[in-house]
Design a protein around this motif. Sequence first.
Motif, PDB file in Angstrom:
ATOM      1  N   PRO A  24     -12.322  13.521 -43.286  1.00  0.00           N
ATOM      2  CA  PRO A  24     -13.536  14.223 -43.677  1.00  0.00           C
ATOM      3  C   PRO A  24     -14.780  13.456 -43.242  1.00  0.00           C
ATOM      4  CG  PRO A  24     -12.650  13.060 -45.558  1.00  0.00           C
ATOM      5  CD  PRO A  24     -11.674  12.862 -44.420  1.00  0.00           C
ATOM      6  N   CYS A  25     -15.862  14.186 -43.135  1.00  0.00           N
ATOM      7  CA  CYS A  25     -17.126  13.587 -42.731  1.00  0.00           C
ATOM      8  C   CYS A  25     -17.853  13.103 -43.980  1.00  0.00           C
ATOM      9  CB  CYS A  25     -17.966  14.618 -41.987  1.00  0.00           C
ATOM     10  SG  CYS A  25     -19.395  13.892 -41.200  1.00  0.00           S
ATOM     11  N   PRO A  26     -18.095  11.801 -44.087  1.00  0.00           N
ATOM     12  CA  PRO A  26     -18.806  11.302 -45.267  1.00  0.00           C
ATOM     13  C   PRO A  26     -20.264  11.724 -45.231  1.00  0.00           C
ATOM     14  CG  PRO A  26     -18.480   9.545 -43.686  1.00  0.00           C
ATOM     15  CD  PRO A  26     -17.789  10.762 -43.132  1.00  0.00           C
ATOM     16  N   LYS A  27     -20.964  11.444 -46.323  1.00  0.00           N
ATOM     17  CA  LYS A  27     -22.386  11.800 -46.343  1.00  0.00           C
ATOM     18  C   LYS A  27     -23.129  10.998 -45.282  1.00  0.00           C
ATOM     19  CE  LYS A  27     -23.831   8.578 -49.890  1.00  0.00           C
ATOM     20  NZ  LYS A  27     -24.476   8.342 -51.121  1.00  0.00           N
ATOM     21  N   ARG A  28     -24.262  11.529 -44.887  1.00  0.00           N
ATOM     22  CA  ARG A  28     -25.075  10.932 -43.823  1.00  0.00           C
ATOM     23  C   ARG A  28     -25.306   9.447 -44.085  1.00  0.00           C
ATOM     24  NH1 ARG A  28     -28.262  12.087 -39.647  1.00  0.00           N
ATOM     25  NH2 ARG A  28     -30.286  11.105 -39.486  1.00  0.00           N
ATOM     26  N   GLY A  29     -25.070   8.647 -43.049  1.00  0.00           N
ATOM     27  CA  GLY A  29     -25.287   7.213 -43.144  1.00  0.00           C
ATOM     28  C   GLY A  29     -24.079   6.433 -43.616  1.00  0.00           C
ATOM     29  N   ASP A  30     -22.993   7.127 -43.964  1.00  0.00           N
ATOM     30  CA  ASP A  30     -21.806   6.438 -44.471  1.00  0.00           C
ATOM     31  C   ASP A  30     -20.648   6.411 -43.481  1.00  0.00           C
ATOM     32  OD1 ASP A  30     -23.007   5.793 -46.807  1.00  0.00           O
ATOM     33  OD2 ASP A  30     -22.049   7.348 -47.999  1.00  0.00           O
ATOM     34  N   LEU A  31     -20.864   6.848 -42.261  1.00  0.00           N
ATOM     35  CA  LEU A  31     -19.802   6.850 -41.260  1.00  0.00           C
ATOM     36  C   LEU A  31     -19.864   5.528 -40.501  1.00  0.00           C
ATOM     37  CD1 LEU A  31     -17.506   8.421 -39.964  1.00  0.00           C
ATOM     38  CD2 LEU A  31     -19.172   9.452 -38.414  1.00  0.00           C
ATOM     39  N   GLU A  32     -19.133   4.546 -41.020  1.00  0.00           N
ATOM     40  CA  GLU A  32     -19.159   3.224 -40.402  1.00  0.00           C
ATOM     41  C   GLU A  32     -18.143   3.170 -39.280  1.00  0.00           C
ATOM     42  OE1 GLU A  32     -18.779   0.346 -43.505  1.00  0.00           O
ATOM     43  OE2 GLU A  32     -20.864   0.608 -44.088  1.00  0.00           O
ATOM     44  N   SER A  33     -18.643   2.949 -38.103  1.00  0.00           N
ATOM     45  CA  SER A  33     -17.825   2.914 -36.904  1.00  0.00           C
ATOM     46  C   SER A  33     -18.584   2.142 -35.843  1.00  0.00           C
ATOM     47  CB  SER A  33     -17.503   4.335 -36.453  1.00  0.00           C
ATOM     48  OG  SER A  33     -16.748   4.977 -37.463  1.00  0.00           O
ATOM     49  N   ALA A  34     -18.269   2.402 -34.587  1.00  0.00           N
ATOM     50  CA  ALA A  34     -18.887   1.616 -33.522  1.00  0.00           C
ATOM     51  C   ALA A  34     -19.272   2.491 -32.342  1.00  0.00           C
ATOM     52  CB  ALA A  34     -17.925   0.530 -33.054  1.00  0.00           C
ATOM     53  N   VAL A  35     -20.318   2.060 -31.665  1.00  0.00           N
ATOM     54  CA  VAL A  35     -20.696   2.614 -30.372  1.00  0.00           C
ATOM     55  C   VAL A  35     -20.356   1.541 -29.352  1.00  0.00           C
ATOM     56  CG1 VAL A  35     -22.605   3.355 -28.901  1.00  0.00           C
ATOM     57  CG2 VAL A  35     -22.530   4.061 -31.300  1.00  0.00           C
ATOM     58  N   VAL A  36     -19.606   1.917 -28.343  1.00  0.00           N
ATOM     59  CA  VAL A  36     -19.258   0.988 -27.274  1.00  0.00           C
ATOM     60  C   VAL A  36     -20.166   1.291 -26.088  1.00  0.00           C
ATOM     61  CG1 VAL A  36     -17.439   0.242 -25.694  1.00  0.00           C
ATOM     62  CG2 VAL A  36     -16.883   0.777 -28.074  1.00  0.00           C
ATOM     63  N   LEU A  37     -20.780   0.251 -25.552  1.00  0.00           N
ATOM     64  CA  LEU A  37     -21.661   0.380 -24.394  1.00  0.00           C
ATOM     65  C   LEU A  37     -21.196  -0.598 -23.332  1.00  0.00           C
ATOM     66  CD1 LEU A  37     -24.214   1.147 -22.764  1.00  0.00           C
ATOM     67  CD2 LEU A  37     -25.493  -0.457 -24.217  1.00  0.00           C
ATOM     68  N   GLU A  38     -20.856  -0.046 -22.177  1.00  0.00           N
ATOM     69  CA  GLU A  38     -20.467  -0.868 -21.034  1.00  0.00           C
ATOM     70  C   GLU A  38     -21.368  -0.509 -19.864  1.00  0.00           C
ATOM     71  OE1 GLU A  38     -16.366   0.193 -20.622  1.00  0.00           O
ATOM     72  OE2 GLU A  38     -15.770  -1.020 -22.341  1.00  0.00           O
ATOM     73  N   ALA A  39     -21.899  -1.536 -19.201  1.00  0.00           N
ATOM     74  CA  ALA A  39     -22.776  -1.319 -18.051  1.00  0.00           C
ATOM     75  C   ALA A  39     -22.370  -2.267 -16.931  1.00  0.00           C
ATOM     76  CB  ALA A  39     -24.234  -1.542 -18.432  1.00  0.00           C
ATOM     77  N   ASN A  40     -21.953  -1.689 -15.824  1.00  0.00           N
ATOM     78  CA  ASN A  40     -21.575  -2.462 -14.639  1.00  0.00           C
ATOM     79  C   ASN A  40     -20.588  -3.579 -14.957  1.00  0.00           C
ATOM     80  OD1 ASN A  40     -23.070  -1.020 -12.641  1.00  0.00           O
ATOM     81  ND2 ASN A  40     -24.905  -1.815 -13.639  1.00  0.00           N
ATOM     82  N   GLY A  41     -19.553  -3.231 -15.710  1.00  0.00           N
ATOM     83  CA  GLY A  41     -18.482  -4.175 -16.009  1.00  0.00           C
ATOM     84  C   GLY A  41     -18.748  -5.114 -17.168  1.00  0.00           C
ATOM     85  N   VAL A  42     -19.910  -5.024 -17.795  1.00  0.00           N
ATOM     86  CA  VAL A  42     -20.246  -5.890 -18.931  1.00  0.00           C
ATOM     87  C   VAL A  42     -20.190  -5.056 -20.209  1.00  0.00           C
ATOM     88  CG1 VAL A  42     -22.014  -7.345 -19.992  1.00  0.00           C
ATOM     89  CG2 VAL A  42     -21.735  -7.334 -17.498  1.00  0.00           C
ATOM     90  N   THR A  43     -19.398  -5.500 -21.175  1.00  0.00           N
ATOM     91  CA  THR A  43     -19.368  -4.839 -22.474  1.00  0.00           C
ATOM     92  C   THR A  43     -20.516  -5.391 -23.303  1.00  0.00           C
ATOM     93  OG1 THR A  43     -16.977  -4.553 -22.357  1.00  0.00           O
ATOM     94  CG2 THR A  43     -17.994  -4.397 -24.541  1.00  0.00           C
ATOM     95  N   LEU A  44     -21.500  -4.534 -23.550  1.00  0.00           N
ATOM     96  CA  LEU A  44     -22.689  -4.949 -24.294  1.00  0.00           C
ATOM     97  C   LEU A  44     -22.541  -4.708 -25.793  1.00  0.00           C
ATOM     98  CD1 LEU A  44     -25.191  -3.499 -21.722  1.00  0.00           C
ATOM     99  CD2 LEU A  44     -24.893  -5.925 -22.228  1.00  0.00           C
ATOM    100  N   LEU A  45     -21.950  -3.576 -26.168  1.00  0.00           N
ATOM    101  CA  LEU A  45     -21.673  -3.255 -27.568  1.00  0.00           C
ATOM    102  C   LEU A  45     -20.183  -3.008 -27.702  1.00  0.00           C
ATOM    103  CD1 LEU A  45     -24.535  -0.678 -28.321  1.00  0.00           C
ATOM    104  CD2 LEU A  45     -24.526  -3.134 -28.807  1.00  0.00           C
ATOM    105  N   ASP A  46     -19.598  -3.496 -28.799  1.00  0.00           N
ATOM    106  CA  ASP A  46     -18.164  -3.318 -29.008  1.00  0.00           C
ATOM    107  C   ASP A  46     -17.866  -3.116 -30.489  1.00  0.00           C
ATOM    108  OD1 ASP A  46     -18.183  -5.886 -30.205  1.00  0.00           O
ATOM    109  OD2 ASP A  46     -17.660  -6.852 -28.310  1.00  0.00           O
ATOM    110  N   THR A  47     -16.599  -3.078 -30.840  1.00  0.00           N
ATOM    111  CA  THR A  47     -16.202  -2.779 -32.217  1.00  0.00           C
ATOM    112  C   THR A  47     -16.546  -3.895 -33.199  1.00  0.00           C
ATOM    113  OG1 THR A  47     -13.960  -3.561 -31.750  1.00  0.00           O
ATOM    114  CG2 THR A  47     -14.366  -1.188 -31.554  1.00  0.00           C
ATOM    115  N   ASP A  48     -16.852  -5.082 -32.724  1.00  0.00           N
ATOM    116  CA  ASP A  48     -17.319  -6.137 -33.629  1.00  0.00           C
ATOM    117  C   ASP A  48     -18.721  -5.829 -34.153  1.00  0.00           C
ATOM    118  OD1 ASP A  48     -15.001  -7.616 -33.372  1.00  0.00           O
ATOM    119  OD2 ASP A  48     -15.803  -8.866 -31.749  1.00  0.00           O
ATOM    120  N   MET A  49     -19.404  -4.892 -33.504  1.00  0.00           N
ATOM    121  CA  MET A  49     -20.784  -4.542 -33.863  1.00  0.00           C
ATOM    122  C   MET A  49     -20.824  -3.184 -34.555  1.00  0.00           C
ATOM    123  SD  MET A  49     -22.429  -5.707 -30.299  1.00  0.00           S
ATOM    124  CE  MET A  49     -22.479  -7.402 -29.785  1.00  0.00           C
TER     125      MET A  49
END
Length: 150
Positions: A24-49
């Motif tokens: 289920p979708c929790p209330k707004r602001g309670d969906l704790e997860s991650a955005v992964v951002l990779e640019a030209n082979g460099v992982t800038l954002l990962d699941t540790d963030m």
Amino acid sequence: MVEMRSLVGDADRGFVPVEEFAGPCPKRGDLESAVVLEANGVTLLDTDMWDSVDLLWALIVRGAHEFRDNGQARIRFPDQPIFVTLRRSGADGVRLDVEWPAGHRSSWATREELLAAVRQGAVTFFELLLELSPPSDWKYREQLRSAQTL
């Protein structure tokens, strides 16, 4: 090449791509997860963030608009001391810097690659949230429209 995607879950349960999240979708602001951002082979954002990913995507979209309009933007994670800085570099480039107390990562991409990756990642995320949220949750619709205009 730039890729942005959402992973839902946490370090204890593990993460799955947002496309596999069935609620289920929790209330707004309670969906704790991650955005992964990779640019030209460099992982800038990962699941540790991990963070409140619905709020984080809204801030990323706002920052992408600011970068597009002004040539620079600084995005702060909602609940963690993590900062993403976007700066114009040359005629069509963008330098991406991620800073947090334990470190720093940076990479480079074209303006179009970055904006397309933000648009695609945010649209995918907010479309799914709209499917799983009550019809009255207009904020996700607003965020989706904002992402679509990048």
